[in-house]
Design a protein around this motif. Sequence first.
Motif, short mmCIF file in Angstrom:
data_model
loop_
_atom_site.label_atom_id
_atom_site.label_comp_id
_atom_site.label_asym_id
_atom_site.label_seq_id
_atom_site.Cartn_x
_atom_site.Cartn_y
_atom_site.Cartn_z
N ARG A 177 0.85 -1.19 0.00
CA ARG A 177 0.00 0.00 0.00
C ARG A 177 0.88 1.23 0.00
O ARG A 177 1.79 1.39 0.82
N TYR A 192 0.76 5.61 -0.45
CA TYR A 192 -0.07 6.82 -0.42
C TYR A 192 0.62 7.93 -1.20
O TYR A 192 1.80 8.22 -0.96
N THR A 238 -1.25 1.26 8.91
CA THR A 238 -1.72 0.80 7.60
C THR A 238 -2.13 -0.67 7.67
O THR A 238 -3.19 -1.06 7.15
N ASN A 247 -5.44 -0.92 9.46
CA ASN A 247 -6.54 -0.42 8.63
C ASN A 247 -6.92 -1.41 7.53
O ASN A 247 -8.10 -1.55 7.18
N LEU A 248 -5.93 -2.10 6.97
CA LEU A 248 -6.23 -3.09 5.93
C LEU A 248 -6.96 -4.30 6.51
O LEU A 248 -7.91 -4.80 5.91
N ASP A 250 -9.25 0.39 4.80
CA ASP A 250 -8.45 0.77 3.64
C ASP A 250 -8.28 -0.47 2.76
O ASP A 250 -8.56 -1.59 3.20
N ARG A 251 -7.84 -0.27 1.54
CA ARG A 251 -7.61 -1.37 0.61
C ARG A 251 -6.15 -1.37 0.16
O ARG A 251 -5.55 -0.31 -0.01
N ASP A 269 -3.03 -1.76 -2.53
CA ASP A 269 -2.83 -1.55 -3.96
C ASP A 269 -2.65 -2.89 -4.67
O ASP A 269 -3.14 -3.09 -5.79
N ASP A 279 -10.26 -7.20 1.01
CA ASP A 279 -9.81 -6.26 -0.01
C ASP A 279 -10.82 -6.07 -1.13
O ASP A 279 -10.71 -5.14 -1.92
N GLU A 309 -17.79 -0.07 0.62
CA GLU A 309 -17.94 0.62 1.90
C GLU A 309 -19.00 -0.04 2.77
O GLU A 309 -18.78 -0.28 3.97
#
Length: 238
Positions: A17, A19, A51, A54-55, A60-61, A63, A75, A79
């Motif tokens: 991931r 940003y 991170t 959150n994943l 969050d997702r 990459d 993943d 929402e």
Amino acid sequence: MNSPAHAPVIRLQDVSRTYDDGPPALNDVSLTVRPGESVAVLGPSGSGKSTLLNLIAGLDRPDTGTVTVDGVRVDRLGEAGAARYRRAKVGMVFQFFHLLDDLSVADNIALPARLAGTARGEAHRRAAQLMESLGIDRHARAHPTRLSGGERQRVAVARALMNRPALLLADEPTGALDTAAGEDVQALLRELNADGQTLVVVTHDVALARACTRRTLHLVDGRVASDTTTATAAGAVR
């Protein structure tokens, strides 16, 4: 659908991931956590701890790569699906509690079940059981502002356990507590894990990691620098 009993609770495969234009917050991380494990994720600021949390939590997702928790491909969730996943699969405990001050302790604890569609009576029966088991039943009608920090964290833990999650995520759970209250919460986390609750603690505090988990994952610059396991958490009752 739940995973088979022997399947991992968490499986990350080749997860990265990034940003904006910065370096990767996570860089090709793979991780497996089995049912009943207690894992601490350690690392300095910017190492990728938040991170990773959150994943796993579906906030969050990645990459690239896949995130699977209790049989759910996190993943891939949108929402609304991610919100349902968190209610059903993951209990979360934060440094600053995030309780609702205008609700009683009992109503704070019952809230996740009510949001999941559980009838009020059933939700409050479950909340009463949790309050008794965590030693906070005498505070059922109180509001969080009347409680000590340690008591508020116990309320937050009870709320996190309300929907019987496959995974309990704790983000710096003793960071806002004094020493005595912090040790109380450490003991509570050990007890929950001893009862079979899968636990992941995200922290910078090595002492916390040693006190309430048996496996330690060190992140450095978004990569897993080490992954070590001890026989028991320090101070755990056997």
